[in-house]
Design a protein around this motif. Structure first.
Motif, PDB file in Angstrom:
ATOM      1  N   LEU A 247      39.926  -0.932  43.423  1.00 49.24           N
ATOM      2  CA  LEU A 247      39.240  -1.592  44.530  1.00 49.24           C
ATOM      3  C   LEU A 247      39.853  -1.182  45.863  1.00 49.24           C
ATOM      4  CD1 LEU A 247      38.955  -5.196  42.998  1.00 49.24           C
ATOM      5  CD2 LEU A 247      37.314  -3.318  42.849  1.00 49.24           C
ATOM      6  N   VAL A 248      41.179  -1.080  45.905  1.00 47.31           N
ATOM      7  CA  VAL A 248      41.865  -0.679  47.127  1.00 47.31           C
ATOM      8  C   VAL A 248      41.552   0.774  47.472  1.00 47.31           C
ATOM      9  CG1 VAL A 248      44.108  -0.374  48.241  1.00 47.31           C
ATOM     10  CG2 VAL A 248      43.708  -2.341  46.754  1.00 47.31           C
TER      11      VAL A 248
ATOM     12  N   TRP B  88      26.236  -1.402  47.902  1.00 44.67           N
ATOM     13  CA  TRP B  88      26.579  -2.381  46.861  1.00 44.67           C
ATOM     14  C   TRP B  88      28.070  -2.707  46.868  1.00 44.67           C
ATOM     15  CZ3 TRP B  88      29.910  -1.169  42.798  1.00 44.67           C
ATOM     16  CH2 TRP B  88      30.235   0.182  42.665  1.00 44.67           C
ATOM     17  N   ILE B  89      28.898  -1.736  47.287  1.00 48.82           N
ATOM     18  CA  ILE B  89      30.339  -1.993  47.379  1.00 48.82           C
ATOM     19  C   ILE B  89      30.614  -3.002  48.481  1.00 48.82           C
ATOM     20  CG2 ILE B  89      32.574  -0.964  47.968  1.00 48.82           C
ATOM     21  CD1 ILE B  89      31.692   1.566  46.612  1.00 48.82           C
TER      22      ILE B  89
ATOM     23  N   MET C 289      32.507  -6.325  47.684  1.00 51.79           N
ATOM     24  CA  MET C 289      33.816  -6.504  48.318  1.00 51.79           C
ATOM     25  C   MET C 289      33.665  -6.594  49.834  1.00 51.79           C
ATOM     26  SD  MET C 289      36.510  -4.155  46.219  1.00 51.79           S
ATOM     27  CE  MET C 289      35.938  -2.679  47.029  1.00 51.79           C
ATOM     28  N   PRO C 290      33.227  -7.733  50.348  1.00 50.45           N
ATOM     29  CA  PRO C 290      33.168  -7.900  51.801  1.00 50.45           C
ATOM     30  C   PRO C 290      34.573  -7.911  52.379  1.00 50.45           C
ATOM     31  CG  PRO C 290      32.782  -9.977  50.696  1.00 50.45           C
ATOM     32  CD  PRO C 290      32.824  -8.942  49.627  1.00 50.45           C
TER      33      PRO C 290
ATOM     34  N   HIS D 179      32.490 -15.060  45.439  1.00 47.61           N
ATOM     35  CA  HIS D 179      31.096 -15.025  44.985  1.00 47.61           C
ATOM     36  C   HIS D 179      30.678 -16.348  44.342  1.00 47.61           C
ATOM     37  CE1 HIS D 179      30.340 -10.838  45.945  1.00 47.61           C
ATOM     38  NE2 HIS D 179      31.529 -10.522  45.432  1.00 47.61           N
ATOM     39  N   GLY D 180      31.627 -17.005  43.651  1.00 52.66           N
ATOM     40  CA  GLY D 180      31.304 -18.293  43.038  1.00 52.66           C
ATOM     41  C   GLY D 180      31.033 -19.364  44.081  1.00 52.66           C
ATOM     42  N   MET D 181      31.931 -19.505  45.060  1.00 48.71           N
ATOM     43  CA  MET D 181      31.744 -20.506  46.109  1.00 48.71           C
ATOM     44  C   MET D 181      30.505 -20.214  46.953  1.00 48.71           C
ATOM     45  SD  MET D 181      35.582 -21.385  47.553  1.00 48.71           S
ATOM     46  CE  MET D 181      34.920 -22.653  48.649  1.00 48.71           C
ATOM     47  N   LYS D 182      30.274 -18.930  47.220  1.00 45.79           N
ATOM     48  CA  LYS D 182      29.114 -18.576  48.041  1.00 45.79           C
ATOM     49  C   LYS D 182      27.808 -18.945  47.336  1.00 45.79           C
ATOM     50  CE  LYS D 182      27.156 -14.750  50.693  1.00 45.79           C
ATOM     51  NZ  LYS D 182      27.243 -13.317  51.027  1.00 45.79           N
TER      52      LYS D 182
END
Length: 442
Positions: free
Chosen positions: A243-244, A133-134, A138-139, A409-412
């Motif tokens: 996230l990092v 899921w990560i 976060m691709p 994620h929005g554009m995708k």
């Protein structure tokens, strides 16, 4: 003992490593050799671990103490399966410096604690449900953008220190650059540490170093402890760091798995929980947040020794070293010019690590989703855009990280619904051998 990861088998005779073999995490060499390898790990982590508290104005000895304790805690929680040293994370530099301006050191420590708790929570979820899921959240395009903007966001801080003593800074930077190409092995890997030492000697000659605090400090004593304060306003500064750290930890586990030939997917969650717990502990005592260290991967690759016994040696030695206030004050005497030269290289390296993530994962920038995600996030992070809502202030790192996630994620989602993006997200892997040629006519 095996549950704690402190039961090791002797590798062969314990005196040598056969060609093509490695010392596995649950093995060790003879103790004199193991101690020697452990000392190399201390040297490898030394420069980077101390740079963070020096730059952020936090006590170096306290950070060293909690990096040592955090390392031992990491080894116990991962049951000795993941060899790693937990040193100061560069990802914390920007949020610590920003939060100190508004909430002081105590407020910054509160942010460190919150980041560590969030990381531990993510680790628990990964341990329960896996890490897939990560990867979806976060691709590589998102992870690379966040890592890059954190490093590049710090460029003004590097320039400020550089301008304080340009000659010293230039010599420091030049030394780092030259050492990295003049020497092989451990010396080449420690180019930043060597550059700092040379720059420090130059600063001494130029009268830029003051030893007043070091002379007054005792040889043996407790590090300087400080408790955190919690402010909602620092939350936006430290969330991107989580996230990092997730990306760094999972990358570290995968690297060790590849080098040792072991499947370590089952302990990825434990590694995240351990780093989170170590960061929480450091924040409560006055130290900086921690992360798994790539510098020590270099030592393992060079020595072929992946034994966690060597990391127990490194952690214990770091703890002992932290109980010398005079040593801590000596580290704190590093002047601004030296920091400016080292930071110019260091912050740039963090930025390029983000680009490296894109390259390694063959991110396709002909895809408008990828291109827009990286472009907008980087500008927001580098220019340090700021958005204030009541008591909450979101700066470039937080806004850039949020932009990367929302835009991607929005554009995708929109492109999928409309069927408008034909370009793949990653470049296709070329078929080996290339196209076949037609036979020549005789």
């Amino acid at each position: 003992m095996s549950m704690l990861g402190i039961k090791w088998k002797l590798h062969g005779t314990g005196k040598s490593i056969k060609p093509g073999h490695v010392v596995a995490p649950d093995e060790r060499l003879a103790w004199p050799l193991t101690i020697g390898v452990g000392m190399q790990h201390v040297v490898a982590m030394f420069g980077a671990t101390f740079l963070v508290p020096i730059i952020t104005g936090m006590p170096p000895a306290t950070t060293l103490l909690f990096s040592g304790i955090g390392t031992l805690l990491f080894l116990v929680i991962t049951k000795g399966r993941v060899p790693s040293y937990l040193g100061s994370s560069f990802a914390f530099i920007a949020p610590i410096m920003a939060s100190q301006q508004q909430f002081g050191v105590a407020g910054a420590l509160g942010g460190v604690v919150m980041a560590g708790a969030a990381l531990a929570l993510v680790g628990a979820i990964v341990q329960k449900f896996g890490a897939e899921w990560i990867n979806r959240l976060m691709p590589p395009i998102v992870t690379g953008a966040i890592v890059a903007l954190i490093g590049l966001n710090l460029a003004p801080a590097a320039k400020q220190n550089f301008d304080a003593a340009p000659i010293t800074a230039v010599i420091t930077l030049a030394t780092i650059i030259l050492v990295s190409v003049l020497f092989r092995g451990i010396v080449g890997r420690l180019s930043i540490l060597v550059g700092v030492v040379v720059g420090y000697l130059v600063a001494m000659i130029r009268g830029e170093v003051s030893y007043d605090k070091m002379d007054a400090a005792a040889w043996v004593g407790l590090p300087q402890f400080q408790t955190p304060e919690f402010h909602l306003g620092v939350l936006g500064l430290f969330v991107p760091v989580v996230l990092v750290l997730v990306a760094e930890n999972i990358g570290h586990v995968k690297s060790v798995a590849a080098m040792t030939g072991q499947n370590l997917d089952g302990v990825s969650g434990r590694a995240l929980m351990a780093d989170g717990a170590a960061t929480v502990l450091a924040g409560f005592g006055g130290g900086s947040g921690t992360t798994t260290y790539a510098e020590n991967i270099g030592v393992m690759a060079a020595t072929k020794v992946y034994s966690t016994a060597a990391y127990w040696v490194a952690g214990i030695f770091a703890i002992l070293l932290s109980f010398s206030p005079k040593f801590g004050e000596l580290i704190a005497t590093v002047p601004a010019g030296v920091l400016g030269g080292a930071a110019t290289m260091l912050y740039g390296m963090i930025g390029i690590l983000g680009v490296k993530i894109w390259v390694q994962n063959k991110v396709n920038f002909a895809n408008p989703v990828n291109l827009t995600t990286a472009a907008v996030a980087l500008i927001i992070g580098i220019a340090d855009y700021t958005w204030t809502i009541g008591e909450l202030t979101f700066t470039g790192i937080a806004l850039g990280s949020a932009a990367a996630l929302v835009i991607y994620h929005g554009m995708k989602a929109i492109a999928k619904a409309r069927g408008t993006v034909a370009e793949p997200e990653t470049d296709p892997v070329p078929v080996s051998g290339g196209p076949k040629r037609a036979p020549k006519k005789r």
